[in-house]
Design a protein around this motif. Structure first.
Motif, short mmCIF file in Angstrom:
data_model
loop_
_atom_site.label_atom_id
_atom_site.label_comp_id
_atom_site.label_asym_id
_atom_site.label_seq_id
_atom_site.Cartn_x
_atom_site.Cartn_y
_atom_site.Cartn_z
N PRO A 217 35.07 36.80 31.92
CA PRO A 217 36.08 37.67 32.54
C PRO A 217 35.66 39.13 32.63
CG PRO A 217 37.14 36.14 31.06
CD PRO A 217 35.66 35.96 30.88
N ALA A 218 34.89 39.62 31.68
CA ALA A 218 34.46 41.01 31.74
C ALA A 218 33.63 41.30 32.99
CB ALA A 218 33.65 41.36 30.49
N PHE A 219 32.92 40.30 33.50
CA PHE A 219 32.10 40.48 34.70
C PHE A 219 32.87 40.10 35.96
CE2 PHE A 219 29.32 39.54 31.12
CZ PHE A 219 28.42 40.60 31.17
N LEU A 220 33.70 39.06 35.87
CA LEU A 220 34.43 38.61 37.05
C LEU A 220 35.47 39.64 37.50
CD1 LEU A 220 35.04 34.85 36.13
CD2 LEU A 220 33.34 35.78 37.71
N MET A 221 36.07 40.35 36.55
CA MET A 221 37.13 41.29 36.91
C MET A 221 36.58 42.58 37.51
SD MET A 221 39.78 40.66 33.75
CE MET A 221 41.09 41.62 34.51
N MET A 222 35.25 42.72 37.58
CA MET A 222 34.67 43.86 38.29
C MET A 222 34.82 43.71 39.79
SD MET A 222 31.15 44.48 36.15
CE MET A 222 31.16 44.87 34.40
N SER A 223 34.98 42.47 40.24
CA SER A 223 35.11 42.20 41.67
C SER A 223 36.57 41.89 42.00
CB SER A 223 34.22 41.01 42.07
OG SER A 223 34.47 40.61 43.39
N ASP A 224 37.07 42.50 43.07
CA ASP A 224 38.46 42.26 43.45
C ASP A 224 38.68 40.82 43.88
OD1 ASP A 224 39.07 44.90 42.94
OD2 ASP A 224 38.69 45.55 45.01
N SER A 225 37.69 40.21 44.52
CA SER A 225 37.85 38.83 44.99
C SER A 225 37.85 37.83 43.84
CB SER A 225 36.76 38.49 45.99
OG SER A 225 35.47 38.63 45.38
N LEU A 226 37.20 38.16 42.74
CA LEU A 226 37.12 37.25 41.60
C LEU A 226 38.04 37.65 40.45
CD1 LEU A 226 33.24 36.72 41.45
CD2 LEU A 226 34.96 35.22 42.47
N ARG A 227 38.84 38.67 40.66
CA ARG A 227 39.70 39.15 39.58
C ARG A 227 40.70 38.07 39.14
NH1 ARG A 227 41.05 44.00 37.44
NH2 ARG A 227 39.60 44.99 38.91
N GLY A 228 41.22 37.31 40.10
CA GLY A 228 42.17 36.26 39.75
C GLY A 228 41.55 35.20 38.84
N VAL A 229 40.33 34.81 39.15
CA VAL A 229 39.63 33.83 38.31
C VAL A 229 39.38 34.41 36.92
CG1 VAL A 229 37.56 32.42 38.06
CG2 VAL A 229 38.56 32.79 40.33
N GLY A 230 39.00 35.68 36.87
CA GLY A 230 38.76 36.32 35.59
C GLY A 230 40.01 36.42 34.74
N GLU A 231 41.15 36.68 35.37
CA GLU A 231 42.40 36.78 34.61
C GLU A 231 42.81 35.43 34.03
OE1 GLU A 231 45.14 38.43 37.38
OE2 GLU A 231 44.45 40.51 37.11
N VAL A 232 42.59 34.36 34.80
CA VAL A 232 42.90 33.02 34.28
C VAL A 232 42.00 32.68 33.10
CG1 VAL A 232 42.92 30.57 34.84
CG2 VAL A 232 43.82 32.21 36.48
N MET A 233 40.71 32.94 33.24
CA MET A 233 39.80 32.66 32.14
C MET A 233 40.11 33.53 30.93
SD MET A 233 36.16 32.25 34.18
CE MET A 233 35.28 31.77 32.71
N LEU A 234 40.55 34.75 31.17
CA LEU A 234 40.90 35.63 30.06
C LEU A 234 42.11 35.12 29.29
CD1 LEU A 234 40.30 38.34 28.64
CD2 LEU A 234 41.92 39.41 30.20
#
Length: 284
Positions: A217-234
């Motif tokens: 999540p620390a890397f995915l949330m850097m991108s706006d398109s992948l922020r949703g995936v990062g929030e779920v994983m977080l």
């Protein structure tokens, strides 16, 4: 004129008491059909007689109880005004979950590694019964050890710290749900081990399932398109899921970790189904 030498007659074994002449031999030992109870007894004998089980569970208890008591000793009563007494066990549990996932893998892969699984399936040809017994015995052992460890920390914390009435005392549920979460991780490891049949590979997969969602999540949330995936994983990674189960306010304590627990339960059930399906289709 030749005479034939009479051949000595072989002596017949004495008939069994009550047996009719010419009847087949009947064993005096009672023959009972095998059932799940026999498989459970066999798996319990295996798991408690292997040194790796004692060492792995010993390390797990040392982490949960040892670190928990140390944190409780350094804590103040005001620290438990809005969190349960079992929170000191959370730190050790975050590390100890690796022990249970590893033990779950070794419960089945160790037999494949040594070839003893052939002996097991020869003695018990119904493979699904053997695997079911492994799941039940391991889950019961992991859950009991986890509940007892968390409860010891909760009782010790309550004895060391004096807080206002009604604060920090609702910790029984966290002991049950926290133990259930880490036990399900161990069962998931057992299912993955049954499918892969390789200790190193299955342990690597389980470490990836536990650690990667906590790091990515620390890397995915850097991108706006992948922020949703990062929030779920977080929200659903193991550390944050356990934190939510223990009621920490910074990790969505309103849900008490129920969605994360249900997600892990669903993933474990799917993995168990795959383990049962592959067990009947592949040779040993």
């Amino acid at each position: 004129m030749t005479t034939s030498t009479p051949q000595p007659q072989q002596q017949q074994p004495p008939p069994q008491p009550g047996a009719l002449p010419g009847a087949m031999y009947t064993s005096p030992i009672p023959v009972r059909p095998a059932h799940l109870g026999h498989a459970l007894a066999s798996e319990w004998t295996k798991i408690r007689s292997v040194r790796s089980t004692l060492w792995t569970l010993g390390v797990f208890v040392a982490l949960v109880v040892g670190i928990g008591l140390l944190v409780a000793w350094k804590s103040a009563g005001s620290d438990f005004s809005d969190v349960p007494y079992t929170v000191p066990a959370l730190i050790g549990l975050l590390l100890g979950q690796v022990c249970l996932t590893t033990l779950g893998v070794l419960v089945v892969t160790s037999e494949y590694g040594t070839g003893m699984i052939r002996t097991t399936f020869t003695a018990a040809p119904q493979r699904h019964r053997v695997l079911a017994a492994k799941f039940l015995v391991f889950f019961a052992l992991a859950y009991v050890v986890s509940v007892v460890s968390i409860t010891v920390v909760g009782l010790a914390t309550a004895a060391m710290n004096v807080v206002p009435e009604g604060s920090g005392q609702d910790w029984g549920t966290t002991a049950l749900t926290g133990a259930l979460y880490v036990s399900l991780l161990g069962v998931l490891g057992l299912a993955v081990g049954s499918m892969l049949r390789h200790s190193a590979g299955a342990i690597t997969v389980m470490l990836g399932l536990v650690l990667v969602p906590a790091i990515m999540p620390a890397f995915l949330m850097m991108s706006d398109s992948l922020r949703g995936v990062g929030e779920v994983m977080l929200a659903y990674n193991a550390p944050n899921a356990l934190s939510a189960l223990f009621g920490l306010p910074m990790y969505d304590s309103a849900s008490h970790g129920v969605p994360q627990l249900l997600a892990l339960l669903g993933l474990t059930v799917v993995a168990m189904g795959g383990a049962f399906a592959l067990l009947e289709k592949r040779d040993v």
